[in-house]
Design a protein around this motif. Structure first.
Motif, PDB file in Angstrom:
ATOM      1  N   ALA A  78       0.932  -1.349  -0.098  1.00 34.75           N
ATOM      2  CA  ALA A  78       0.096  -0.076  -0.078  1.00 34.75           C
ATOM      3  C   ALA A  78       0.924   1.391   0.090  1.00 34.75           C
ATOM      4  O   ALA A  78       0.616   2.231  -0.543  1.00 34.75           O
ATOM      5  CB  ALA A  78      -0.968  -0.110   1.040  1.00 34.75           C
ATOM      6  N   VAL A  79       2.036   1.232   1.031  1.00 34.54           N
ATOM      7  CA  VAL A  79       2.975   2.308   0.641  1.00 34.54           C
ATOM      8  C   VAL A  79       3.505   2.508  -0.720  1.00 34.54           C
ATOM      9  O   VAL A  79       3.664   3.551  -0.901  1.00 34.54           O
ATOM     10  CB  VAL A  79       3.789   2.114   1.809  1.00 34.54           C
ATOM     11  CG1 VAL A  79       4.852   3.148   1.760  1.00 34.54           C
ATOM     12  CG2 VAL A  79       3.144   2.197   3.451  1.00 34.54           C
ATOM     13  N   LEU A  80       4.021   1.337  -1.116  1.00 29.78           N
ATOM     14  CA  LEU A  80       4.764   1.677  -2.579  1.00 29.78           C
ATOM     15  C   LEU A  80       3.665   2.246  -3.430  1.00 29.78           C
ATOM     16  O   LEU A  80       4.060   2.921  -4.552  1.00 29.78           O
ATOM     17  CB  LEU A  80       4.925   0.125  -2.599  1.00 29.78           C
ATOM     18  CG  LEU A  80       5.704  -0.058  -4.274  1.00 29.78           C
ATOM     19  CD1 LEU A  80       7.009   1.113  -4.205  1.00 29.78           C
ATOM     20  CD2 LEU A  80       6.303  -1.540  -4.583  1.00 29.78           C
ATOM     21  N   HIS A  81       2.486   1.699  -3.478  1.00 32.01           N
ATOM     22  CA  HIS A  81       1.334   2.207  -4.631  1.00 32.01           C
ATOM     23  C   HIS A  81       1.392   3.669  -4.129  1.00 32.01           C
ATOM     24  O   HIS A  81       1.134   4.483  -5.355  1.00 32.01           O
ATOM     25  CB  HIS A  81       0.203   1.583  -4.070  1.00 32.01           C
ATOM     26  CG  HIS A  81      -1.087   2.045  -5.170  1.00 32.01           C
ATOM     27  ND1 HIS A  81      -1.206   1.250  -6.143  1.00 32.01           N
ATOM     28  CD2 HIS A  81      -2.074   2.776  -4.973  1.00 32.01           C
ATOM     29  CE1 HIS A  81      -2.207   2.038  -6.933  1.00 32.01           C
ATOM     30  NE2 HIS A  81      -2.901   2.731  -6.117  1.00 32.01           N
ATOM     31  N   LYS A  82       1.247   4.247  -2.940  1.00 32.39           N
ATOM     32  CA  LYS A  82       1.269   5.763  -2.721  1.00 32.39           C
ATOM     33  C   LYS A  82       2.437   6.620  -3.185  1.00 32.39           C
ATOM     34  O   LYS A  82       2.265   7.310  -3.970  1.00 32.39           O
ATOM     35  CB  LYS A  82       1.167   6.077  -1.270  1.00 32.39           C
ATOM     36  CG  LYS A  82      -0.334   5.542  -0.593  1.00 32.39           C
ATOM     37  CD  LYS A  82      -0.230   5.855   0.828  1.00 32.39           C
ATOM     38  CE  LYS A  82      -1.334   5.527   1.720  1.00 32.39           C
ATOM     39  NZ  LYS A  82      -1.378   5.942   3.385  1.00 32.39           N
ATOM     40  N   ALA A  83       3.759   5.867  -3.117  1.00 35.19           N
ATOM     41  CA  ALA A  83       4.904   6.482  -3.749  1.00 35.19           C
ATOM     42  C   ALA A  83       4.570   6.452  -5.324  1.00 35.19           C
ATOM     43  O   ALA A  83       5.035   7.363  -5.912  1.00 35.19           O
ATOM     44  CB  ALA A  83       6.193   5.552  -3.359  1.00 35.19           C
ATOM     45  N   MET A  84       4.114   5.249  -5.992  1.00 34.84           N
ATOM     46  CA  MET A  84       3.965   5.170  -7.388  1.00 34.84           C
ATOM     47  C   MET A  84       3.140   6.375  -7.633  1.00 34.84           C
ATOM     48  O   MET A  84       3.273   6.942  -8.830  1.00 34.84           O
ATOM     49  CB  MET A  84       3.359   3.827  -7.454  1.00 34.84           C
ATOM     50  CG  MET A  84       3.130   3.763  -9.084  1.00 34.84           C
ATOM     51  SD  MET A  84       2.061   2.249  -9.459  1.00 34.84           S
ATOM     52  CE  MET A  84       0.399   2.990  -9.005  1.00 34.84           C
ATOM     53  N   LEU A  85       1.988   6.590  -6.999  1.00 36.33           N
ATOM     54  CA  LEU A  85       1.114   7.651  -7.373  1.00 36.33           C
ATOM     55  C   LEU A  85       1.644   8.910  -7.648  1.00 36.33           C
ATOM     56  O   LEU A  85       1.511   9.770  -8.362  1.00 36.33           O
ATOM     57  CB  LEU A  85      -0.092   7.652  -6.634  1.00 36.33           C
ATOM     58  CG  LEU A  85      -1.127   6.474  -6.842  1.00 36.33           C
ATOM     59  CD1 LEU A  85      -2.204   6.362  -5.976  1.00 36.33           C
ATOM     60  CD2 LEU A  85      -1.658   6.364  -8.274  1.00 36.33           C
ATOM     61  N   LEU A  86       2.469   9.190  -6.561  1.00 39.05           N
ATOM     62  CA  LEU A  86       3.268  10.439  -6.303  1.00 39.05           C
ATOM     63  C   LEU A  86       3.947  10.694  -7.449  1.00 39.05           C
ATOM     64  O   LEU A  86       4.323  11.887  -8.006  1.00 39.05           O
ATOM     65  CB  LEU A  86       3.766  10.502  -5.000  1.00 39.05           C
ATOM     66  CG  LEU A  86       4.263  12.080  -4.629  1.00 39.05           C
ATOM     67  CD1 LEU A  86       3.158  13.069  -4.842  1.00 39.05           C
ATOM     68  CD2 LEU A  86       5.056  12.179  -3.141  1.00 39.05           C
TER      69      LEU A  86
END
Length: 191
Positions: A11-19
């Motif tokens: 989930a945290v990696l997904h947030k980084a990806m979106l940013l």
């Protein structure tokens, strides 16, 4: 003794990806990443490495999502031509859902000139898509859908170029009819 992670790594990696996808590599600061991901800086470094490593992991995560989406879409196609058209249509659809454009194309434009790791990775992804297109053309030739006189390899180069161009154009052109005409012109080569 190592501490247990108090966050969902995926989930945290997904947030980084979106940013990264929204802002790009250079415009995204470490502080923004930490804040957006909702984790401590130390946890970020321990789990993902430095900013560049996190970017590459984010890019790979995006690619996995895109590949899964393509596979799901291809499962519903009934012909090689329909499958090739789907690749083009997905470029338009993705822009409607995620206005940041294609993360792979964005990476190529932003980093390819000075980051060999991401440049090589982008080339690998494009070569994979090119091979998929080539395979679809050959499949269409074998089934009688396309003429056997078509140069499958040359057309795969042409179509990957058109697909990358379309992924760039959808970021700046709101006229969907114009984009669909571009798709139709490319597809007419197969007739």
């Amino acid at each position: 003794m190592a501490r247990k992670k108090e966050f969902d790594e995926d989930a945290v990696l997904h947030k980084a990806m979106l940013l990264f996808w929204e802002q790009g590599y250079e415009k995204t600061s470490m502080q923004e990443l930490v804040s957006h991901m909702g984790i401590h800086k130390g946890s970020m470094y321990d789990t993902f490495g430095d900013k560049h490593s996190l970017y590459v992991k984010s890019l790979k995560r995006y690619s996995e999502m895109l590949e899964q989406s393509v596979k799901r879409g291809m499962a519903d196609t009934r012909s090689a031509k329909e499958a090739i058209r789907l690749l083009f249509e997905m470029a338009i659809q993705q822009q409607e859902e995620f206005p940041g454009g294609c993360f792979v194309v964005n990476t190529a434009v932003e980093l390819a000139n000075y980051d060999s790791e991401t440049r090589d990775w982008v080339h690998l992804k494009w070569a994979s898509t090119e091979q998929l297109i080539r395979d679809l053309i050959v499949e269409g030739q074998q089934s009688g859908e396309f003429s056997k006189t078509l140069n499958a390899e040359g057309l795969s180069y042409c179509f990957i170029n058109a697909l990358i161009g379309l992924r760039v154009m959808v970021k700046t052109i709101s006229d969907r009819e114009k984009l669909r005409q571009i798709i139709e012109m490319n597809m007419s080569v197969l007739e």
